[in-house]
Design a protein around this motif. Sequence first.
Motif, PDB file in Angstrom:
ATOM      1  N   PRO A 233       0.819  -1.299   0.082  1.00  0.00           N
ATOM      2  CA  PRO A 233       0.013   0.007  -0.188  1.00  0.00           C
ATOM      3  C   PRO A 233       0.891   1.303  -0.094  1.00  0.00           C
ATOM      4  CG  PRO A 233      -0.121  -0.834   2.244  1.00  0.00           C
ATOM      5  CD  PRO A 233       0.623  -1.981   1.266  1.00  0.00           C
ATOM      6  N   ASP A 275      -2.881   4.919  -2.178  1.00  0.00           N
ATOM      7  CA  ASP A 275      -4.194   4.099  -1.631  1.00  0.00           C
ATOM      8  C   ASP A 275      -4.750   4.842  -0.420  1.00  0.00           C
ATOM      9  OD1 ASP A 275      -3.590   1.611  -3.365  1.00  0.00           O
ATOM     10  OD2 ASP A 275      -1.618   1.800  -2.440  1.00  0.00           O
ATOM     11  N   GLY A 276      -3.929   5.343   0.436  1.00  0.00           N
ATOM     12  CA  GLY A 276      -4.108   6.041   1.618  1.00  0.00           C
ATOM     13  C   GLY A 276      -3.587   7.519   1.554  1.00  0.00           C
ATOM     14  N   ALA A 294      -8.384   6.051   0.355  1.00  0.00           N
ATOM     15  CA  ALA A 294      -8.813   5.609   1.874  1.00  0.00           C
ATOM     16  C   ALA A 294      -8.348   7.096   2.617  1.00  0.00           C
ATOM     17  CB  ALA A 294      -8.537   4.753   2.577  1.00  0.00           C
ATOM     18  N   LEU A 322      -4.881  -1.015   5.141  1.00  0.00           N
ATOM     19  CA  LEU A 322      -5.279  -1.354   3.652  1.00  0.00           C
ATOM     20  C   LEU A 322      -4.804  -2.604   3.387  1.00  0.00           C
ATOM     21  CD1 LEU A 322      -4.568   2.246   2.410  1.00  0.00           C
ATOM     22  CD2 LEU A 322      -6.750   1.000   2.677  1.00  0.00           C
ATOM     23  N   ARG A 325      -7.087  -5.556   3.695  1.00  0.00           N
ATOM     24  CA  ARG A 325      -8.141  -5.739   2.382  1.00  0.00           C
ATOM     25  C   ARG A 325      -7.992  -6.760   1.427  1.00  0.00           C
ATOM     26  NH1 ARG A 325     -10.112   0.581   1.107  1.00  0.00           N
ATOM     27  NH2 ARG A 325     -10.758   1.055   3.090  1.00  0.00           N
TER      28      ARG A 325
END
Length: 325
Positions: A233, A275-276, A294, A322, A325
């Motif tokens: 991630p 991703d985040g 996210a 993450l 997931r």
Amino acid sequence: MRITALAGGVGGARFLRGLRAHLDRTPELADSTVTVIGNTGDDITLFGLRVCPDLDTILYTLGGGVHEGQGWGRADETFRVQGELAAYGAVPQWFHLGDQDFGTHVVRSQWLGQGLSLSEVTARLAERWGLPQQGVTLLPMTDSPVETHVVVDEGEGPRAVHFQEWWVRMQAKVPASRFVAVGMDQATAAPGVLDAIRQADVVLLPPSNPVVSIGIILGVPGVRDALRGATAPVVGVSPLISGAPVRGHADACLQAIGLESTTAAVAGLYADFLDGWLVAPEDEGTVTGLPRLAVRGRPLLMTDVDATADIAGAALDLALELKQR
Ligand code: GDP
Ligand code: CA
């Protein structure tokens, strides 16, 4: 855990110091390694010496030698060499180089002159500052000479100046229309850079300047593709709070490339691999249109090492969340 981070100067260095503090205070993470991919677009040759401001800021910060108030340069610095250069009329005088700092640039230039690559030189400098003992490897993004230039217009038509001249001498007040990473077309990623992204467990983007620090690293051939293809991630920390940079001129940089100065616009620059995204609480609802991302709100001021360690911990927590997931 293998952590890889992309970093500019002061924002990157402070975040990395907090990250290391968080790892050290967390028993299950204490043996983690951190590989830092540093921006070299700010590099400049002054008085015949190669100066790498962002790499040096990371070395001095992690090594405990940085001028805390300033965020860059050495603590307890004197400026006698610069005074001598001024007496000779040597230019430029707008870039401040202290006497201890000169030592770094002299030895770097000596080793480069002996044929060592910037990666090899940086590894030697990092020894002195104790980075290997901290489990930190500092890699320049490339060993090729790359310099960020800025196209400005002071009323006499467009011309390109070195990034440092725009940032330091002009204080980013002269409107910029473009950034050009001179030499990038010939550049390759430095040894270990692409593998560090591909083999990481977590990739972090500290709150570094999105255009002239992270943006330049992303331009190194292969880096962006490696991030898109990474199994790890990728989590970033916003350098903007309520649309304003905490320090520096990221707003002027974003404006120059035609973007609004918002944390949403910065996320947009990373949208293909991010991703985040950690943002300040007041910015939480503002990042829209990126459904895969996210977004988490939390205080993001790196006021001291403890507060910064908490921010780094939150970035790692989000990355681990993450991952499941
Ligand atoms: P430079 O190369 O020295 O300009 O440093 P970087 O590119 O690494 O970082 C500059 C960015 O760090 C700026 O855009 C700042 O807004 C950001 N920054 C500095 N201090 C803080 C802070 O305390 N919190 C956050 N979120 N960002 C910060
Ligand atoms: Ca910089």
